[in-house]
Design a protein around this motif. Sequence first.
Motif, PDB file in Angstrom:
ATOM      1  N   UNK A 403       0.616  -1.085   0.256  1.00 40.78           N
ATOM      2  CA  UNK A 403       0.478   0.408  -0.104  1.00 40.78           C
ATOM      3  C   UNK A 403       0.560   1.379   0.083  1.00 40.78           C
ATOM      4  N   UNK A 404       2.006   1.014   0.626  1.00 36.76           N
ATOM      5  CA  UNK A 404       3.136   2.458   0.884  1.00 36.76           C
ATOM      6  C   UNK A 404       3.920   2.778  -0.235  1.00 36.76           C
ATOM      7  N   UNK A 405       4.090   1.444  -1.043  1.00 37.48           N
ATOM      8  CA  UNK A 405       4.539   1.597  -2.058  1.00 37.48           C
ATOM      9  C   UNK A 405       3.735   1.979  -3.343  1.00 37.48           C
ATOM     10  N   UNK A 406       2.199   1.976  -3.214  1.00 46.71           N
ATOM     11  CA  UNK A 406       1.499   2.243  -4.106  1.00 46.71           C
ATOM     12  C   UNK A 406       0.927   3.256  -4.202  1.00 46.71           C
ATOM     13  N   UNK A 407       0.931   4.081  -2.520  1.00 45.66           N
ATOM     14  CA  UNK A 407       0.858   5.351  -3.165  1.00 45.66           C
ATOM     15  C   UNK A 407       2.298   6.249  -3.204  1.00 45.66           C
ATOM     16  N   UNK A 408       3.059   5.714  -3.280  1.00 45.81           N
ATOM     17  CA  UNK A 408       4.442   6.065  -3.603  1.00 45.81           C
ATOM     18  C   UNK A 408       3.838   6.757  -4.682  1.00 45.81           C
ATOM     19  N   UNK A 409       3.899   5.521  -5.834  1.00 41.83           N
ATOM     20  CA  UNK A 409       3.588   5.866  -7.183  1.00 41.83           C
ATOM     21  C   UNK A 409       2.795   6.572  -7.531  1.00 41.83           C
ATOM     22  N   UNK A 410       2.540   6.507  -6.899  1.00 41.08           N
ATOM     23  CA  UNK A 410       0.145   8.059  -7.249  1.00 41.08           C
ATOM     24  C   UNK A 410       1.459   9.329  -6.649  1.00 41.08           C
ATOM     25  N   UNK A 439       0.728   0.115 -11.245  1.00 40.56           N
ATOM     26  CA  UNK A 439      -0.684  -0.062 -10.141  1.00 40.56           C
ATOM     27  C   UNK A 439      -1.292  -1.662 -10.276  1.00 40.56           C
ATOM     28  N   UNK A 440      -1.136  -1.928 -11.440  1.00 45.74           N
ATOM     29  CA  UNK A 440      -1.713  -3.151 -11.317  1.00 45.74           C
ATOM     30  C   UNK A 440      -1.064  -4.178 -11.430  1.00 45.74           C
ATOM     31  N   UNK A 441       0.415  -3.706 -12.001  1.00 44.37           N
ATOM     32  CA  UNK A 441       1.343  -4.764 -11.459  1.00 44.37           C
ATOM     33  C   UNK A 441       2.113  -4.910 -10.395  1.00 44.37           C
ATOM     34  N   UNK A 442       1.648  -3.636  -9.484  1.00 48.48           N
ATOM     35  CA  UNK A 442       1.593  -3.669  -8.127  1.00 48.48           C
ATOM     36  C   UNK A 442       0.974  -4.457  -7.353  1.00 48.48           C
ATOM     37  N   UNK A 443      -0.134  -4.405  -7.544  1.00 47.40           N
ATOM     38  CA  UNK A 443      -1.506  -5.414  -7.299  1.00 47.40           C
ATOM     39  C   UNK A 443      -1.149  -6.845  -7.080  1.00 47.40           C
ATOM     40  N   UNK A 444      -1.068  -6.774  -8.317  1.00 41.00           N
ATOM     41  CA  UNK A 444      -0.812  -8.440  -8.328  1.00 41.00           C
ATOM     42  C   UNK A 444       0.833  -9.396  -8.136  1.00 41.00           C
ATOM     43  N   UNK A 445       1.624  -8.809  -7.801  1.00 45.43           N
ATOM     44  CA  UNK A 445       3.230  -8.737  -6.813  1.00 45.43           C
ATOM     45  C   UNK A 445       2.456  -8.821  -5.384  1.00 45.43           C
ATOM     46  N   UNK A 446       1.574  -8.001  -5.040  1.00 40.14           N
ATOM     47  CA  UNK A 446       1.176  -8.039  -3.593  1.00 40.14           C
ATOM     48  C   UNK A 446      -0.215  -9.306  -3.155  1.00 40.14           C
TER      49      UNK A 446
END
Length: 514
Positions: A403-410, A439-446
Amino acid sequence: MPSQQIALNSVGAFPKLFLDYISKSENLEKFYNQYPDIQGFSKVIESRKFTADKRQTLVSVLEKQYQVLENKPNLDILLEPNTFTVTTGHQLNIFTGPLYVIYKIVTIINLAKKLKAEFPAYNFVPVYWMASEDHDFAEIASFNLFGKTHKWETEQKGAVGRMNPTELQAIFDELSEKPAIFEEAYLKNTTLADAARQYMHQLFGNEGLVCIDADDSALKGIFSGVIKDDLLKNSANEIVTKTSNELNEMGYHTQITPREINFFYLQDGLRERIVFESSEFRVLNSELSFSKEEIIQQIDNQPQNFSPNVVLRPLYQETILPNLAYIGGPSEVPYWLQLKGIFDHYGEQFPLLIPRNFALVINQASQKRIDKLGITAEELFADEVSLRRSYVERNSENSLSLAFEIDDVSEVFERILKKSLAIDQTMKGAVEAEKSKIISSLENLEKRIKKAEERNQETSVTQLLALKQKLFPDGGLQERKENFLNFYLNDKEFINKLLEAFDPIDYSFNIIEI
């Protein structure tokens, strides 16, 4: 015996209409009489009227039905004008059926005791209304014991209460441990209704329980006016349809649908709907038909041949019993809310509607597994996916969320978008598309990270899900699947423990350790 309560709305298994009723939604006040608390009981006790003639008929019928049983309950108390009943009902499921049937009986017994303590000048009798006229055999014909389903096979037709239960010998032949209380009841009685009365009397008779079989000509005679009105004027159909439409417009799902005629024609081996067609009353799936004069004569002379459906059975119950409250499940209470208009029309007091007690029973072995896994019983009410996810995350030594990494990307893309728009306003779509991809790639990684951690915790997760399946068979509530014999055969004090644990007007879900 430790126990705890959780709110019914956190269980995730009950309809909105039921939950809103329990939470005293103002929108529903017109659909019932009084809210089921002590103050509500005080009001209905003062207003409940029941004639001496009806009491005499009721006691006479019960005396006849109990004549072969030893240590029968004190039925004469029902003759007294200060005596009232609290009632629950259910189909005659073999071996009592699902566990919640026992919970219903325990609830009314405890309610009668509680009311006696609150209103000592009055008497309160717990009554089990045996649905002996029901003809849906498939719903009563099986029960689950120690993981195996046992089923009654028969060619008998019509009202189940009139069926001969001696065919259940085939099930007893399958059981390694034959519960004597049922073996004696089923194999020594010629009707299922008599058998059910006998075993319920053995289980609960010392608590004052009275079982009533309303498949009786004298009791139906009291109801003959309603039978005529429904067949000739179809009053209930219009009234319930109007109420149902109101509830549907409020966003609720209604349980029952009225018919023009809400009675079946009842004889041995036959319970079929009555319809009015071509100026005569016909009994479906039979050769029987009656003119208006003939049907009135039938009602006058043989009222036992008329069996109310779900729309008018509650009114029949309240007409022949000095009743204050009906105790039902999460489907029953909502359909009773559709019926108050019928009671008003016929001048009968609408009873208090009380939810039965609900429970999850946890034995020592399951409690040890709960303790070992480091969870609470309440967590097990979550669906399997949520339960697995929360357990793995809580027990991981690593952070599984991006979640933090996704926020950083945003945040990065917000800066990129700002720079892009300063140069070319058409860049917005391209920037946001790239952001969505990443973000979709990061969610899949999560998801892959969490799956990997699940594999690391595979043994514990397997144990967790096995525990969930044991206490919530097929993902549903234990009380709807298991039979009480699963507990009673190993602990003859099981019913007494329920009597101790349940509070009849505490509308919560009980978690009970035994």
